[in-house]
Design a protein around this motif. Structure first.
Motif, PDB file in Angstrom:
ATOM      1  N   SER B 520       0.839  -1.204   0.000  1.00 15.80           N
ATOM      2  CA  SER B 520       0.000   0.000   0.000  1.00 15.80           C
ATOM      3  C   SER B 520       0.874   1.253   0.000  1.00 15.80           C
ATOM      4  O   SER B 520       2.095   1.165   0.090  1.00 15.80           O
ATOM      5  CB  SER B 520      -0.842  -0.008   1.270  1.00 15.80           C
ATOM      6  N   PRO B 521       0.240   2.431  -0.081  1.00 18.10           N
ATOM      7  CA  PRO B 521       1.025   3.674  -0.012  1.00 18.10           C
ATOM      8  C   PRO B 521       1.908   3.753   1.230  1.00 18.10           C
ATOM      9  O   PRO B 521       3.015   4.300   1.156  1.00 18.10           O
ATOM     10  CB  PRO B 521      -0.054   4.763   0.001  1.00 18.10           C
ATOM     11  N   SER B 522       1.468   3.209   2.362  1.00 19.19           N
ATOM     12  CA  SER B 522       2.325   3.246   3.556  1.00 19.19           C
ATOM     13  C   SER B 522       3.648   2.551   3.281  1.00 19.19           C
ATOM     14  O   SER B 522       4.715   3.043   3.668  1.00 19.19           O
ATOM     15  CB  SER B 522       1.640   2.549   4.740  1.00 19.19           C
ATOM     16  N   LEU B 524       5.008   2.039   0.318  1.00 17.42           N
ATOM     17  CA  LEU B 524       5.793   2.815  -0.649  1.00 17.42           C
ATOM     18  C   LEU B 524       6.557   3.923   0.072  1.00 17.42           C
ATOM     19  O   LEU B 524       7.716   4.194  -0.233  1.00 17.42           O
ATOM     20  CB  LEU B 524       4.873   3.428  -1.719  1.00 17.42           C
ATOM     21  N   ARG B 525       5.894   4.565   1.043  1.00 19.69           N
ATOM     22  CA  ARG B 525       6.588   5.619   1.799  1.00 19.69           C
ATOM     23  C   ARG B 525       7.756   5.037   2.586  1.00 19.69           C
ATOM     24  O   ARG B 525       8.817   5.643   2.674  1.00 19.69           O
ATOM     25  CB  ARG B 525       5.606   6.325   2.738  1.00 19.69           C
TER      26      ARG B 525
END
Lengths: 249, 660
Positions: B520-522, B524-525
């Motif tokens: 998820s975006p988390s 990716l960060r």
């Protein structure tokens, strides 16, 4: 035109060396401002200071009337200040598409909880394909940055900065290492940005590109502003010609 | 007051030893840009060589002169000389120390000179684990631990009277020696070409080349000097305190790291002063804690003393750090590859089903092995999130697990009902995990590894040794909706499958959640911060909170593992959560593949007492020491040859095989 970025009396020193000395200039809304000067004039240092990468910088920076002083780098980015790096600095562990996605998505405090249960929800409705198309990057969307040519990496860097939907994007030598075709793509893209609501502060050594797309120029020499204003006026300024452009320009 | 003076001046002795060890750490750091966590372990080995040579009982032959060998497969020791004198033994021991320094640099750190910090940290952990476990084996084999060795001091044993306090002469002698070493090295570095070149090499490798000396030769020389100094320092302290132990002695590296960091990993004078000051204040603090009756009883004996250097480490590196690395300090920090997990539900389903079938059909010993591996996988998963996904090297994960285990067990024994005791235990682990993560916002790489090692030692000294946690047994059986989830029973029914299935469920849910976060975006960060903090900040990622989220998730996972341990183990004791266990877990995870879920699984399967151990037919104490020693060796090899870990190496091999 109203002022988008107002920099006044920006000063950065590293020990005894004053890299940026009382620099003041204004980027009007919708402008493409070129920041030029010889090597070591303080161009990258100015960008670093504007973006909050140099805590030691003093002076006042306002974006759209809002003071950025004291904000950390990511807060300035969220306030609408995007940037690229001279050394490109892509996320090598992420694909090109993911590099853009991670820049485009703004998390909320509850995002990790949603992400742990529904990993795809966070990227739903976030479109980075258009940006990749614009830069001619569709073919490499799933590649890793390390597999790309230097020119492509530069373009990914610009696309990633734009993916944050900035009001002002600070581009540090985006044309370095680009072939003429890629430079032309970049030039067209830059020229189209003001219409899309993005103003530009551009640093580059390619004078054809600079004179072609910039409507404003600010000239730095030894950390000081020696001229700033519309391109036509600045390029004929005797001080600028002496310091930077040379007799032939 | 004069008691404090007396205690503090007595502490000059241990302070001098800390200072000399710290100087060695500075030398190797400047020569090869690695903070050698195995520095204390190297000195520990040399001290065993010396006392082995001097000791008439080591091989039972009453002639002394046996040289302990640190190599698995070779005999425990070889006889060198009959009844060596102090001088002979010292010369041989320090000669061996020189060879050790030469070999460790040549075989391990020279090949890793331009490797990413994680590889170098892991390699130094490998050396630490290897030396510590081999010596554990050898010392046991030689007929008993330190007690059997006569640890006689080389130093004068008189006292000096200052007013009404009596201070051992040895303390002053040691302090004088430490100062002499610092001054001597300072002169060498200032006046000789070797010193100049080493200082140049610390700045820039090319700088050293320009002075005409090869960086290689400088590396060897600095490592040899550091190893000899470490050996001499540990021989001195072991003789003075009559204490030598493969684990505790190796952990002398913690206060030494504090001194080295306080000295800025640079000047000898500042390092020496810091070392002496740490020794004196530790000694003073012992007296203070023994005197100050208003201090709460739950503070373990010696807790203040042990945690002081750690608090100094944390303060020193936090002050020196900054939120973002500078433009100049950006170095190649390639971390093991982290491919996006695919087919998560399918994998989770198949593996969980297989383990569940195992639990329901196999015998008690197998059920135990599966549960041990399940819990170890959870703890390894916490390293995958923090170190693999976000690049934050943490050596404190096992301590977080221990924290949750002790709190869960204590609360449960005191009568708290089942889901609440572990929930509070896990919450406490998350709280402490985030607290430890706060310095991580400002430091990175090696410095963070040291900070978390320090935090683990502090948790051990301040919490695990507390009387309230000492030896908890009889934890009530977990029970929910009338189902008995207890693990322990009697006879063939022991190690009940019900608990195993519950643990599996916890693991499966955790695995899927981590896989989801990673995709998820988390996630990716996390990877964005791992690959480039400056660029991450430039696209609006809050680097600090991204790191803190990872610390929270990873201590949650470690806490879950720890809470399960509280119900799995028949009795909890501080010895089960020593720092060495944390090193072993990180080592196994790195072997498996630190940035992949399958890496955590492999680590769990390979964990001591787990499935691999069961396949080998069960383990005894020695076998687990062998396992540590061998994982130490494999760790070094993997760090040098295949930093992505076994699981990715295998996946690539498979892909090549399919293409062929």
């Amino acid at each position: 035109m109203s002022a988008l970025l107002e920099v006044s009396e920006l000063r950065v020193s590293f020990g005894a060396l004053v890299a940026v000395d009382d620099v003041s200039f204004t980027v009007p809304t919708g402008a493409i401002m070129g920041l030029i000067g010889p090597n070591g004039a303080g161009k990258t240092t100015t960008i670093d200071a504007l973006c909050g990468f140099l805590p030691a910088a003093v002076g006042s920076i306002r974006l759209g009337g809002v003071a950025l002083d004291g904000l950390r780098a990511h807060q300035r980015a969220r306030a609408g200040l995007g940037r690229t790096f001279q050394t490109v600095e892509l996320f090598d562990d992420l694909s090109v598409r993911e590099n853009l996605l991670v820049a485009a998505i703004r998390p909320r405090w509850w995002s990790p909880f949603v992400d742990a249960v529904a990993p795809r929800r966070g990227t739903r409705g976030v479109n980075v394909d258009d940006a990749m198309g614009l830069m001619g990057l569709d073919a490499v969307a799933d590649a890793r940055p390390t597999e790309l040519s230097h020119g492509q990496r530069q373009l990914v860097g610009v696309a990633r900065a734009l993916a944050t939907r900035p009001r002002l994007v600070l581009l540090d030598e985006p044309a370095a290492g680009l072939d003429p075709a890629e430079t032309a793509v970049l030039g067209r893209l830059l020229a189209s940005l003001p219409a899309a609501g993005v103003s530009v502060l551009l640093v580059d050594h390619d004078m054809n590109l600079m004179l072609g797309v910039c409507d404003q120029l600010t000239v730095l020499d030894f950390g000081r502003v020696i001229a700033s204003g519309p391109t036509a006026a600045v390029r004929t300024d005797p001080a600028v010609i002496a310091a930077y452009l040379g007799g032939g320009a | 007051m004069s008691d404090y003076l007396q205690q503090s001046l007595t502490g000059l002795g241990s302070g001098a030893v800390i200072a000399v060890l710290a100087i060695g750490i500075v030398l190797t750091f400047r020569a090869s840009n690695v903070i050698n966590l195995a520095h204390g372990a190297m000195g520990m080995y040399t001290a065993y060589v010396y006392f082995g040579l001097r000791n008439f009982d080591l091989a039972g032959a009453d002639r002394g002169g046996d040289l302990v060998l640190p190599i698995i497969g070779l005999p425990t020791s070889v006889h060198v000389v009959d009844r060596p004198t102090v001088v002979t033994a010292l010369v041989i021991a320090l000669g061996v120390a020189a060879i050790l320094g030469f070999v460790v640099y040549g075989l391990v750190f020279r090949p890793l000179r331009s490797a990413p910090p994680l590889a170098r940290i892991v390699a130094s952990l490998g050396v630490f684990l290897y030396l510590q476990s081999v010596m554990q084996l050898r010392v046991t084999a030689a007929g008993g631990g330190a007690a059997a060795l006569q640890l006689t001091s080389l130093l004068p044993d008189g006292v000096v009277h200052l007013g009404d306090s009596a201070i051992p002469t040895a303390s002053f002698v040691l302090a004088a020696l430490a100062v002499a070493v610092a001054v001597g090295l300072g002169l060498v570095f200032r006046l000789t070409r070797f010193g100049l070149a080493t200082r140049a090499a610390a700045e820039h490798e090319k700088g050293a080349v320009l002075t005409g000396l090869s960086p290689d030769r400088l590396g060897y020389l600095n490592w040899v000097i550091a190893s000899v100094l470490a050996g001499a320092a540990v021989i001195a302290i072991a003789g003075m305190s009559s204490k030598l132990d493969p684990i505790d002695t190796s952990l002398l590296v913690v206060p030494a790291l504090a001194a080295a960091l306080l000295g800025g990993l640079n000047g000898f004078a500042a390092t020496t002063v810091a070392g002496l000051a740490i020794g004196m204040s530790q000694s003073g603090l012992s007296t203070f804690q023994a005197r100050a009756h208003w201090l709460p009883d739950f503070l373990p004996k010696g807790g203040l003393r042990e945690s002081l250097p750690v608090i100094l480490i944390l303060i020193a590196i936090t002050i020196r750090g900054s939120h973002l690395p500078t433009r100049e300090s950006i170095v190649e920090t390639r971390l093991p590859a982290s491919p996006t997990p695919r087919h998560v539900f399918a994998w989770a389903g198949v593996l969980t089903a297989a383990a569940a079938v195992g639990l329901l059909t196999l015998d008690a010993q197998w059920r135990l092995a599966i549960v041990v591996s399940t819990i170890a996988t959870l703890i390894a998963l916490s390293s995958v999130v923090l170190t693999g996904y976000v690049g934050q090297i943490s050596l404190a994960q096992y301590a977080f697990a221990g924290l949750a285990a002790f709190i869960t067990a204590r609360l449960a024994v005191n009568g708290m009902a089942f889901p609440w005791a572990p929930i509070l235990g896990v919450t406490a682990a998350v709280g402490v995990g985030v607290l430890v993560g706060i310095p991580a916002v400002r430091v990175r790489g090696m410095a963070l590894a040291i900070a978390t090692l320090g935090a683990a030692v502090a948790i051990e000294a301040l919490v695990f040794s507390a009387p309230t946690f000492n030896g908890i047994s009889g934890v009530p059986r977990p029970r929910i909706f009338g189902i008995d989830l207890g693990f322990l029973s009697t006879g063939a029914d022991n190690f009940r499958a019900a608990f195993g299935l519950f643990a599996l469920l916890v693991l499966a849910v955790s695995m899927v959640a981590v896989a989801n976060l990673r995709r998820s975006p988390s996630g990716l960060r996390w990877l964005a911060v791992r690959s480039n903090e400056r660029a991450a900040a430039a696209v609006g990622i809050d680097v600090s909170s991204t790191k803190l989220l990872a610390f929270a998730v990873s201590s949650l996972l470690a806490g879950l593992g720890g809470s399960l341990l509280a119900y799995e183990l028949p009795a909890l004791s501080p010895q089960q959560f020593l720092v060495i266990g944390a090193l072993a877990i990180l080592a196994l995870t790195y072997l498996g593949g630190i940035a992949t879920l399958s890496g955590a699984l492999l680590a769990g399967v390979m964990a001591s007492g787990g499935i691999v151990t069961r396949l080998q037919g069960g383990a005894t104490g020695d076998a687990s020491s062998y396992q540590f020693a061998i994982s130490g060796l494999v760790l070094i090899v993997v760090a040098i040859l295949s930093p992505d870990g076994i699981s990715l190496a295998a996946r690539r091999g498979f892909a090549r095989w399919r293409r062929a």
